[in-house]
Design a protein around this motif. Structure first.
Motif, PDB file in Angstrom:
ATOM      1  N   THR A  80      -8.909  -4.987  18.416  1.00 56.30           N
ATOM      2  CA  THR A  80      -8.279  -5.024  17.091  1.00 56.30           C
ATOM      3  C   THR A  80      -6.873  -4.452  17.062  1.00 56.30           C
ATOM      4  N   GLY A  81      -6.417  -3.852  18.150  1.00 53.41           N
ATOM      5  CA  GLY A  81      -5.111  -3.216  18.146  1.00 53.41           C
ATOM      6  C   GLY A  81      -5.197  -1.862  17.442  1.00 53.41           C
ATOM      7  N   THR A  82      -4.127  -1.480  16.758  1.00 50.34           N
ATOM      8  CA  THR A  82      -4.103  -0.186  16.089  1.00 50.34           C
ATOM      9  C   THR A  82      -4.637  -0.309  14.671  1.00 50.34           C
ATOM     10  N   ALA A  83      -5.626   0.518  14.350  1.00 50.67           N
ATOM     11  CA  ALA A  83      -6.162   0.566  12.990  1.00 50.67           C
ATOM     12  C   ALA A  83      -5.378   1.622  12.224  1.00 50.67           C
ATOM     13  N   PRO A  84      -4.710   1.242  11.145  1.00 54.22           N
ATOM     14  CA  PRO A  84      -3.884   2.183  10.386  1.00 54.22           C
ATOM     15  C   PRO A  84      -4.705   3.001   9.386  1.00 54.22           C
ATOM     16  N   ILE A  85      -4.029   3.921   8.721  1.00 50.26           N
ATOM     17  CA  ILE A  85      -4.590   4.650   7.594  1.00 50.26           C
ATOM     18  C   ILE A  85      -4.367   3.755   6.366  1.00 50.26           C
ATOM     19  N   PRO A  86      -5.400   3.502   5.550  1.00 54.81           N
ATOM     20  CA  PRO A  86      -5.185   2.636   4.380  1.00 54.81           C
ATOM     21  C   PRO A  86      -4.201   3.262   3.388  1.00 54.81           C
ATOM     22  N   ILE A  87      -3.414   2.407   2.762  1.00 50.83           N
ATOM     23  CA  ILE A  87      -2.471   2.859   1.735  1.00 50.83           C
ATOM     24  C   ILE A  87      -3.208   2.852   0.411  1.00 50.83           C
ATOM     25  N   HIS A  88      -3.236   4.024  -0.225  1.00 50.27           N
ATOM     26  CA  HIS A  88      -3.991   4.213  -1.465  1.00 50.27           C
ATOM     27  C   HIS A  88      -3.413   5.431  -2.181  1.00 50.27           C
ATOM     28  N   PRO A  89      -3.399   5.439  -3.513  1.00 47.35           N
ATOM     29  CA  PRO A  89      -2.849   6.583  -4.241  1.00 47.35           C
ATOM     30  C   PRO A  89      -3.596   7.903  -4.027  1.00 47.35           C
ATOM     31  N   HIS A  90      -4.762   7.863  -3.369  1.00 42.27           N
ATOM     32  CA  HIS A  90      -5.520   9.090  -3.111  1.00 42.27           C
ATOM     33  C   HIS A  90      -5.728   9.350  -1.628  1.00 42.27           C
ATOM     34  N   ILE A  91      -5.003   8.600  -0.784  1.00 45.64           N
ATOM     35  CA  ILE A  91      -5.123   8.778   0.663  1.00 45.64           C
ATOM     36  C   ILE A  91      -3.735   9.069   1.227  1.00 45.64           C
ATOM     37  N   TYR A  92      -3.592  10.254   1.780  1.00 49.33           N
ATOM     38  CA  TYR A  92      -2.314  10.655   2.368  1.00 49.33           C
ATOM     39  C   TYR A  92      -2.119   9.956   3.703  1.00 49.33           C
ATOM     40  N   ASN A  94      -1.588  11.009   6.521  1.00 46.40           N
ATOM     41  CA  ASN A  94      -2.235  11.658   7.664  1.00 46.40           C
ATOM     42  C   ASN A  94      -3.751  11.440   7.652  1.00 46.40           C
ATOM     43  N   GLY A  95      -4.257  10.661   6.673  1.00 45.71           N
ATOM     44  CA  GLY A  95      -5.669  10.328   6.602  1.00 45.71           C
ATOM     45  C   GLY A  95      -6.482  11.197   5.664  1.00 45.71           C
ATOM     46  N   HIS A  96      -5.900  12.260   5.130  1.00 39.86           N
ATOM     47  CA  HIS A  96      -6.626  13.121   4.197  1.00 39.86           C
ATOM     48  C   HIS A  96      -6.898  12.372   2.900  1.00 39.86           C
ATOM     49  N   ILE A  97      -8.073  12.601   2.337  1.00 42.44           N
ATOM     50  CA  ILE A  97      -8.531  11.871   1.164  1.00 42.44           C
ATOM     51  C   ILE A  97      -8.700  12.836   0.001  1.00 42.44           C
ATOM     52  N   CYS A  98      -8.038  12.547  -1.081  1.00 42.97           N
ATOM     53  CA  CYS A  98      -8.148  13.349  -2.291  1.00 42.97           C
ATOM     54  C   CYS A  98      -9.251  12.730  -3.143  1.00 42.97           C
ATOM     55  N   LEU A  99     -10.461  13.286  -3.004  1.00 42.49           N
ATOM     56  CA  LEU A  99     -11.630  12.754  -3.691  1.00 42.49           C
ATOM     57  C   LEU A  99     -12.514  13.929  -4.103  1.00 42.49           C
ATOM     58  N   ASP A 124     -12.131  -0.410  -2.855  1.00 38.39           N
ATOM     59  CA  ASP A 124     -12.417  -1.689  -3.496  1.00 38.39           C
ATOM     60  C   ASP A 124     -11.836  -1.803  -4.900  1.00 38.39           C
ATOM     61  N   THR A 125     -11.792  -0.710  -5.637  1.00 43.11           N
ATOM     62  CA  THR A 125     -11.309  -0.765  -7.020  1.00 43.11           C
ATOM     63  C   THR A 125      -9.802  -0.540  -7.150  1.00 43.11           C
ATOM     64  N   ASN A 126      -9.137  -0.232  -6.050  1.00 41.85           N
ATOM     65  CA  ASN A 126      -7.700   0.034  -6.105  1.00 41.85           C
ATOM     66  C   ASN A 126      -6.885  -1.262  -6.143  1.00 41.85           C
ATOM     67  N   GLU A 127      -5.861  -1.262  -6.982  1.00 39.40           N
ATOM     68  CA  GLU A 127      -4.942  -2.400  -7.052  1.00 39.40           C
ATOM     69  C   GLU A 127      -3.499  -1.981  -6.845  1.00 39.40           C
ATOM     70  N   VAL A 128      -3.270  -0.731  -6.436  1.00 36.48           N
ATOM     71  CA  VAL A 128      -1.922  -0.187  -6.300  1.00 36.48           C
ATOM     72  C   VAL A 128      -1.647   0.093  -4.824  1.00 36.48           C
ATOM     73  N   ASN A 129      -0.579  -0.478  -4.307  1.00 37.55           N
ATOM     74  CA  ASN A 129      -0.235  -0.326  -2.902  1.00 37.55           C
ATOM     75  C   ASN A 129       0.769   0.820  -2.739  1.00 37.55           C
ATOM     76  N   GLU A 130       0.257   2.060  -2.879  1.00 36.79           N
ATOM     77  CA  GLU A 130       1.151   3.211  -2.743  1.00 36.79           C
ATOM     78  C   GLU A 130       0.370   4.440  -2.301  1.00 36.79           C
TER      79      GLU A 130
END
Length: 158
Positions: A80-92, A94-99, A124-130
């Motif tokens: 699969t090559g390099t798997a990135p960290i998903p872009i999400h308003p609650h995911i930094y 560095n991979g840390h998740i604000c939940l 799944d419910t996120n629609e914001v690419n940031e």
């Protein structure tokens, strides 16, 4: 390696995860003591998240009273090559998740499966690419272990 104080519970959760059919979630690896896991997690038919992402879960000695340490990790595989960290308003980045579930809302009734399903739902419910609004500042002082962070919950809507 010494066993975890709640080894029976970890074994029960591990066996349940092996039997569960969680679409988009797969166990990649775990250690013999069942205190460290790598999962792939993905969502179907989502423009922002066409790939699967790698999630590490480290079970602390205080589990299940205390939540595990959970974060997205980057990895490179031949297929699969390099798997990135998903872009999400609650995911930094560095991979840390604000939940909340990983912090103040954690209870011993929660499980590894509930973490996986909550994070998958969050994607799944996120629609914001940031990234979170304080991503750059957070990275300057972020500890390696996300459990040692003091997250500021900016938004409950995502």
């Amino acid at each position: 390696m010494p066993s975890h104080p709640f080894q029976k519970r970890l074994l029960k959760e591990y066996r349940a995860l092996q039997k569960a059919d969680l679409p988009g979630i797969a166990l990649v690896s775990n250690d013999d003591s069942l205190t460290y896991f790598i999962f792939t997690i993905g969502v179907r038919n989502h423009d922002l998240y066409p790939d699967s992402y790698y999630l590490s879960i480290y079970i602390t000695q205080d589990y299940p009273v205390d939540s595990p340490s959970v974060k997205f990790v980057t990895t490179t595989t031949a297929t699969t090559g390099t798997a990135p960290i998903p872009i999400h308003p609650h995911i930094y980045s560095n991979g840390h998740i604000c939940l909340n579930l990983l912090g103040e809302d954690w209870t011993p009734a929660c499980s590894i499966e509930s973490i996986l399903l909550s994070i998958q739902s969050m994607l799944d419910t996120n629609e914001v690419n940031e990234r979170p609004p304080d991503n750059s500042q957070y990275l300057l002082h972020a500890p390696d272990d996300p459990k040692k962070s003091r997250f500021i919950y900016h938004d409950d809507n995502v």
